[in-house]
Design an enzyme around this catalytic site. Structure first.
Site, PDB file in Angstrom:
ATOM      1  CG  ASN A 111      -2.192  -0.704   1.060  1.00 54.57           C
ATOM      2  OD1 ASN A 111      -2.633  -0.914  -0.062  1.00 54.57           O
ATOM      3  ND2 ASN A 111      -2.804  -1.092   2.153  1.00 54.57           N
ATOM      4  CG  HIS A 169      -5.881   1.809  -0.310  1.00 50.35           C
ATOM      5  ND1 HIS A 169      -5.513   1.603   0.999  1.00 50.35           N
ATOM      6  CD2 HIS A 169      -7.105   1.257  -0.443  1.00 50.35           C
ATOM      7  CE1 HIS A 169      -6.468   0.951   1.626  1.00 50.35           C
ATOM      8  NE2 HIS A 169      -7.457   0.732   0.774  1.00 50.35           N
ATOM      9  CD  GLU A 227      -2.981  -7.858   6.492  1.00 53.95           C
ATOM     10  OE1 GLU A 227      -3.719  -7.953   7.491  1.00 53.95           O
ATOM     11  OE2 GLU A 227      -1.789  -8.249   6.461  1.00 53.95           O
TER      12      GLU A 227
END
Ligand code: GH3
Ligand code: MG
Length: 305
Positions: free
Chosen positions: A185, A190, A220
């Site tokens: 990220n 993102h 995640e």
């Protein structure tokens, strides 16, 4: 739209079929009540039905009753054709579950218009079922990855635990957590992170067996439920998942990125005190161990007796 026409008189039946075809309907025909009832029980049976009241054997009213007793979805809209036009007969027909009725000889235009009304009901109901199904999917699936969402996978886990206890069978779970995902990220943005999550979900799903379940448990983090697996099978399974991510870099806009995953496994034991929470906790502890052992690896939970 397909209409079922149940009429024992061949001439009247033919006449109806011709009219319906002219108005753009397909037809399925039955020459008696038994045949109509058989056809109505088939999958994809017509949802709009014209039933003659007077038929030898099972009459139209009886077919109506059977359809309504069966209930279920989607709805079957029934128009009863009858030579009987006394109020009592009409009430009897409607009470048996007919939605509408026409007295013979009927006016063709009136039938056409009444069919249109029936069709609206059938279409509306189909739309309602579709919308409800859509909502059900939205409520149980993760929008980004399409996997089961947290609540749904927990629910599945609860049911699989109950089943394993009932059947005395094995059950394992694994929690898979992407390694250093924050870095992806931070360095690639993102949106790329989202693409990686989607691809990871795809790869993990492909690595499990057909009767396993996978859900997105956190950002995640993925929860995999493995019915019938003992720890050693679950470990091999987890290794397969680990490799499915690590062995090939992920293609992302502007290049590729290496992604690895750490997995923690736990197994359901005979202990009565082991419930969803303790099973999840054990897998979490094993995951933590996999992270502290350098990531990109699989670790088992300590066996609790
Ligand atoms: P570790 O190896 O210890 O698991 O490190 P990590 O960076 O993977 O773990 P950490 O918990 O520090 O960071 C997880 C990151 O995942 C932080 C969060 O912003 C990101 N994340 C969570 N959900 C989403 C999402 O839906 N999309 C994207 N792009 N990022 C997400
Ligand atoms: Mg992580």
């Amino acid at each position: 739209m397909n209409i079922l026409v149940a009429e024992d008189d061949p001439v009247s039946r033919r006449l109806l079929e011709t009219r319906l075809a002219r108005w753009g309907y397909q037809t399925t025909s039955a020459s008696n009540g038994e045949e109509a009832w058989r056809l109505l029980q088939l999958e994809d049976a017509p949802r709009l039905v014209i039933l003659d009241w007077m038929m030898p054997g099972m009459d139209g009213v009886e077919v109506c009753r059977k359809v309504r007793t069966r209930g279920g979805e989607p709805y079957t809209y029934i128009i009863l054709l009858t030579a009987k036009d006394s109020k009592d007969d009409v009430i009897l027909g409607l009470e048996a579950g007919a939605d509408d009725y026409l007295t013979k000889p009927f006016n063709a235009h009136e039938l056409e218009v009444r069919l249109r009304a029936g069709r609206r009901i059938v279409d509306l109901q189909a739309e309602l079922i579709r919308a409800r199904e859509e909502l059900r999917i939205q409520a149980t699936h993760d929008a980004l990855t399409g996997l089961w969402n947290r609540a749904a996978i927990r629910d599945i886990l609860c049911r699989q635990i109950a089943r394993a206890r009932r059947e005395g069978s094995h059950l394992c779970i694994s929690i898979a957590d992407l390694d250093h995902f924050k870095n992806i990220n931070d360095t690639m943005g993102h949106a790329t992170g989202d693409l990686v999550l989607q691809e990871a979900a795809q790869r993990l799903s492909s690595a499990i067996r057909q009767y396993d379940f996978i859900g997105r448990y956190g950002g995640e983090e993925f929860l995999v439920v493995l019915p019938g697996c003992d720890e050693s099978v679950a470990e091999k399974q987890a290794e397969r998942m680990r490799k499915s991510l690590g062995e090939m870099p992920f293609l992302v806009p502007g290049g590729s990125v290496s992604v690895t995953v750490s997995l923690g496994i736990s197994a359901l034991t005979d202990s009565d005190s082991m419930d969803v929470e303790s099973l999840l906790h054990a897998a979490d502890v094993a995951l933590y161990k996999a992270k502290s052992d350098g990531r990109n690896c699989v670790r088992r939970a300590f066996r609790q007796k």
